[in-house]
Design a protein around this motif. Structure first.
Motif, PDB file in Angstrom:
ATOM      1  N   GLU A  81       0.786  -1.251  -0.070  1.00 45.18           N
ATOM      2  CA  GLU A  81      -0.031  -0.028  -0.101  1.00 45.18           C
ATOM      3  C   GLU A  81       0.805   1.322   0.001  1.00 45.18           C
ATOM      4  O   GLU A  81       0.302   2.390  -0.614  1.00 45.18           O
ATOM      5  N   LEU A  84       1.490   1.855  -3.424  1.00 38.76           N
ATOM      6  CA  LEU A  84       0.287   2.314  -4.334  1.00 38.76           C
ATOM      7  C   LEU A  84       0.218   3.709  -4.074  1.00 38.76           C
ATOM      8  O   LEU A  84      -0.231   4.507  -4.938  1.00 38.76           O
ATOM      9  N   SER A  85       0.411   4.251  -2.837  1.00 40.57           N
ATOM     10  CA  SER A  85       0.260   5.574  -2.243  1.00 40.57           C
ATOM     11  C   SER A  85       1.294   6.258  -3.093  1.00 40.57           C
ATOM     12  O   SER A  85       1.057   7.619  -3.301  1.00 40.57           O
ATOM     13  N   VAL A 185      -9.212  -0.685  -1.620  1.00 40.49           N
ATOM     14  CA  VAL A 185      -8.216   0.118  -1.241  1.00 40.49           C
ATOM     15  C   VAL A 185      -9.040   1.410  -0.917  1.00 40.49           C
ATOM     16  O   VAL A 185     -10.244   1.519  -1.039  1.00 40.49           O
ATOM     17  N   LEU A 189      -6.876   6.447  -2.935  1.00 43.06           N
ATOM     18  CA  LEU A 189      -6.059   5.420  -4.057  1.00 43.06           C
ATOM     19  C   LEU A 189      -6.999   5.147  -5.098  1.00 43.06           C
ATOM     20  O   LEU A 189      -6.387   5.166  -6.202  1.00 43.06           O
TER      21      LEU A 189
END
Length: 197
Positions: A81, A84-85, A185, A189
Motif C-alpha cells: 500500500e 500504491l500511495s 483500497v 487511492l
C-alpha cells in the motif's frame, strides 16, 4: 464480471503475493536467500504484478528467454500500500490529472509507476478489464528487498504443469491456479489510480 480497473490478488490480513519472472541466475540466489541479491539490480526499475495469469501471458508461461523462472513473492500489505500511495499512472488520464503537464511533472518525479494492462485468460485471450502492475524505481527497490519481502516461492514446476494442463483441455487446470480476490483500497487511492469503486 470484474470492474474495469480493480486489484485482484492472493492475499491475507498481513501479506499479498506478487509475481515476477526471472532467469536462473537471479531466481536461484533469491530463493536461497529468500530476498533478492546480486545479480538482481537495485539500480533499475522492477515490476511486480499480483495477477498470475497476466504474468503467464507476459512470460509465455515461463518460456520466454530470461523469464523461465516464475517466482511468487509474498510481501507485506504495508509495503504494497505504500507503493500504491506513491504511484503515478503511466498515462495522463483526464480523470486524475488536471493537465498533461501536471501528469508529466508527477510522472517524472515518481518513485513508483502504475500501469494497467489488459487482463488475460488462461489461453491468452484479452479480457474486458484490466490488471495492475507496479513499477518500483531505484529509489524504493532497496526498501522492497530489505523490508517488504516475507518469502519467495518457486512456482516454476507448477507453471509447467499448468501449461501442460491448459493445452490438453484437462478439467484439473483451475485447481492449480492461485486464488485471487478483489483487493480493496481507500477512496484516495481509488481516485488517484483509476480504481473502480
Amino acid at each position: 464480471m470484474a470492474n474495469l480497473y480493480e486489484i485482484r490478488a492472493d492475499y491475507d490480513r498481513e501479506t499479498i503475493v506478487v509475481y515476477q519472472a526471472y532467469s536462473d541466475a537471479i531466481a536461484d540466489p533469491a530463493l536461497a536467500a529468500q530476498r533478492f541479491v546480486a545479480p538482481f539490480s537495485l539500480g533499475r526499475m522492477t515490476w511486480i504484478k499480483p495477477s498470475f495469469l497476466w504474468l503467464m501471458h507476459r512470460s509465455n508461461w515461463g518460456q520466454k528467454s530470461g523469464q523461465t523462472r516464475i517466482l511468487a513473492v509474498r510481501i507485506t500489505r504495508i509495503g504494497w500500500e505504500k507503493a500504491l500511495s506513491l504511484g503515478v499512472l503511466t498515462s495522463p488520464e483526464k480523470r486524475v490529472f488536471a493537465s498533461a503537464k501536471e501528469w508529466e511533472h508527477q510522472f517524472k518525479n515518481a518513485r513508483v509507476h502504475i500501469q494497467w494492462d489488459t487482463e488475460r485468460s488462461a489461453r491468452g485471450a484479452a479480457l474486458p478489464y484490466f490488471s495492475i502492475q507496479v513499477g518500483l524505481s531505484r529509489h524504493i527497490i532497496r526498501e522492497f528487498v530489505d523490508d517488504w519481502i516475507i518469502g519467495i516461492e518457486d512456482l516454476t514446476p507448477t507453471v509447467r504443469k499448468l501449461n501442460r494442463l491448459r493445452t490438453s483441455s484437462s478439467k484439473g487446470f483451475k485447481r492449480y491456479l492461485p486464488f485471487e480476490k478483489v483487493y480493496s483500497v481507500n477512496a484516495e487511492l481509488q481516485r488517484n489510480l483509476l480504481i473502480s469503486s
